[in-house]
Design an enzyme around this catalytic site. Sequence first.
Site, PDB file in Angstrom:
ATOM      1  N   ASP A 133       0.850  -1.192   0.000  1.00 14.24           N
ATOM      2  CA  ASP A 133       0.000   0.000   0.000  1.00 14.24           C
ATOM      3  C   ASP A 133       0.886   1.243   0.000  1.00 14.24           C
ATOM      4  OD1 ASP A 133      -3.258   0.096   1.016  1.00 14.24           O
ATOM      5  OD2 ASP A 133      -2.166   2.000   0.918  1.00 14.24           O
TER       6      ASP A 133
ATOM      7  N   ASP B 242       3.719   1.693  -4.644  1.00 17.17           N
ATOM      8  CA  ASP B 242       2.849   2.540  -5.466  1.00 17.17           C
ATOM      9  C   ASP B 242       2.518   1.741  -6.718  1.00 17.17           C
ATOM     10  OD1 ASP B 242       1.569   4.340  -7.064  1.00 17.17           O
ATOM     11  OD2 ASP B 242       3.198   5.811  -7.103  1.00 17.17           O
ATOM     12  N   VAL B 243       1.282   1.292  -6.837  1.00 20.00           N
ATOM     13  CA  VAL B 243       0.945   0.416  -7.966  1.00 20.00           C
ATOM     14  C   VAL B 243       1.015   1.132  -9.313  1.00 20.00           C
ATOM     15  CG1 VAL B 243      -0.499  -1.153  -6.578  1.00 20.00           C
ATOM     16  CG2 VAL B 243      -1.567   0.766  -7.822  1.00 20.00           C
TER      17      VAL B 243
ATOM     18  N   ASN C  16      -5.831  -4.909  -6.017  1.00 16.56           N
ATOM     19  CA  ASN C  16      -7.006  -4.349  -5.343  1.00 16.56           C
ATOM     20  C   ASN C  16      -6.935  -2.835  -5.114  1.00 16.56           C
ATOM     21  OD1 ASN C  16      -9.399  -4.589  -3.340  1.00 16.56           O
ATOM     22  ND2 ASN C  16      -7.735  -3.768  -2.071  1.00 16.56           N
TER      23      ASN C  16
ATOM     24  N   SER D 109     -15.347  -3.406 -10.290  1.00 14.25           N
ATOM     25  CA  SER D 109     -16.432  -2.698  -9.602  1.00 14.25           C
ATOM     26  C   SER D 109     -17.726  -2.926 -10.371  1.00 14.25           C
ATOM     27  CB  SER D 109     -16.129  -1.198  -9.562  1.00 14.25           C
ATOM     28  OG  SER D 109     -17.211  -0.471  -9.024  1.00 14.25           O
TER      29      SER D 109
ATOM     30  N   SER E  74     -19.208  -0.541 -11.053  1.00 18.23           N
ATOM     31  CA  SER E  74     -19.001   0.624 -11.922  1.00 18.23           C
ATOM     32  C   SER E  74     -18.115   0.299 -13.119  1.00 18.23           C
ATOM     33  CB  SER E  74     -18.386   1.768 -11.116  1.00 18.23           C
ATOM     34  OG  SER E  74     -19.229   2.101 -10.032  1.00 18.23           O
TER      35      SER E  74
ATOM     36  N   TYR F 241     -13.170   6.542 -13.586  1.00 23.45           N
ATOM     37  CA  TYR F 241     -13.345   5.313 -12.797  1.00 23.45           C
ATOM     38  C   TYR F 241     -14.095   4.259 -13.609  1.00 23.45           C
ATOM     39  CZ  TYR F 241     -14.244   2.561  -8.529  1.00 23.45           C
ATOM     40  OH  TYR F 241     -14.305   1.577  -7.568  1.00 23.45           O
TER      41      TYR F 241
ATOM     42  N   LYS G 293     -12.355   0.734 -14.648  1.00 24.44           N
ATOM     43  CA  LYS G 293     -12.864  -0.533 -14.093  1.00 24.44           C
ATOM     44  C   LYS G 293     -13.410  -1.446 -15.191  1.00 24.44           C
ATOM     45  CE  LYS G 293     -11.993   0.095  -9.659  1.00 24.44           C
ATOM     46  NZ  LYS G 293     -11.015  -0.734  -8.945  1.00 24.44           N
TER      47      LYS G 293
ATOM     48  N   VAL H 206     -19.432  -0.428  -0.775  1.00 28.66           N
ATOM     49  CA  VAL H 206     -18.873  -1.148   0.370  1.00 28.66           C
ATOM     50  C   VAL H 206     -18.521  -0.117   1.438  1.00 28.66           C
ATOM     51  CG1 VAL H 206     -17.154  -2.833   1.116  1.00 28.66           C
ATOM     52  CG2 VAL H 206     -17.825  -2.737  -1.297  1.00 28.66           C
TER      53      VAL H 206
ATOM     54  N   THR I 267     -16.321   1.383   3.268  1.00 27.00           N
ATOM     55  CA  THR I 267     -14.874   1.578   3.452  1.00 27.00           C
ATOM     56  C   THR I 267     -14.571   3.074   3.361  1.00 27.00           C
ATOM     57  OG1 THR I 267     -14.179   1.585   1.128  1.00 27.00           O
ATOM     58  CG2 THR I 267     -14.483  -0.582   2.161  1.00 27.00           C
TER      59      THR I 267
END
Length: 258
Positions: free
Chosen positions: A39, A62-63, A89, A141, A143, A154, A158, A187, A189
């Site tokens: 993360d 850092d992805v 994720n 998602s 989405s 987004y 996705k 969700v 979060t």
Amino acid sequence: MTATRFSGRVAVITGGASGIGAALARRLHGEGAQVLIADLNEAQGQALAGELGERARFQATDVASQASVEALVATAVRTWGRLDMLFNNAGVGNLSRIEALAPADWQRVMAINLDGVFFGIRAALPVMQAQGGGAIVNTASASGLAADFGFAAYNAAKAAVINLTRTAALDNAARGIRVNAVCPGPVDTPILAGVSALRGDWEARVPMQRFARPEEIAAVMAFLASDEASYLTGAAIPVDGGLTAHTGQPNLLAALGQ
Ligand SMILES: NC(=O)c1ccc[n+]([C@@H]2O[C@H](COP(=O)([O-])OP(=O)(O)OC[C@H]3O[C@@H](n4cnc5c(N)ncnc54)[C@H](O)[C@@H]3O)[C@@H](O)[C@H]2O)c1
């Protein structure tokens, strides 16, 4: 399901410090896996790895950086000798009208939500191919299955993750590597913290009338990575309380009091 479903298996989870990823880290670790939490958020990631203790590590990652993701996979292999499960994720949102969406914001969402998944798959495949199998689960998602007002970057990222999942699944189906995606609805979060005032209205639009708990998404992700899903690849599984089963048309039963 047993308490040792994943014993001896090595998992890497991006975005593992918070929300869905943290719930997944707890679950996989609880079922015996070695878990590498990745993360941007070092404080939270270190704290979670420390809480889990033995068999858990954290790596600042850092992805959006190919080198960072490659270093992550290399750490899993160096530490535990293999990589059985990769969960791509990490993700971020962005709300904007397209004409006002700054190209830098578009690129940031694409870099984290799409490039990050590509970098993860790309780095993991040679390891999984060499060891003769593995499972990759991407967090797409709901989405990515349909669109939302104001969510251009987004939605595009996705949806692309879902089709990247399919290509990766096809290319590796005969090599013992399964690649699937989960498509969560809302969700509970931190990613939704900024829109908490809308929660009641939002929940009313979900057939189950509530947000998911992160553990409910993590359960499906763990299943997809497990041997119980041995014939399941290339799928994008909605985990959305019925959200994407609905056309969006009014509830006539409710309107007619039935
Ligand atoms: N919460 C929802 O309603 C919902 C719904 C559908 C899909 N998702 C997806 O689920 C995934 C997890 O989100 P969450 O809800 O647990 O949110 P979250 O904000 O709790 O967790 C996301 C984590 O990703 C990390 N992250 C962000 N950018 C990163 C980067 N460049 N490199 C590494 N880590 C980075 C964050 O630090 C954070 O810990 C995301 O891909 C998100 O798009 C969430």
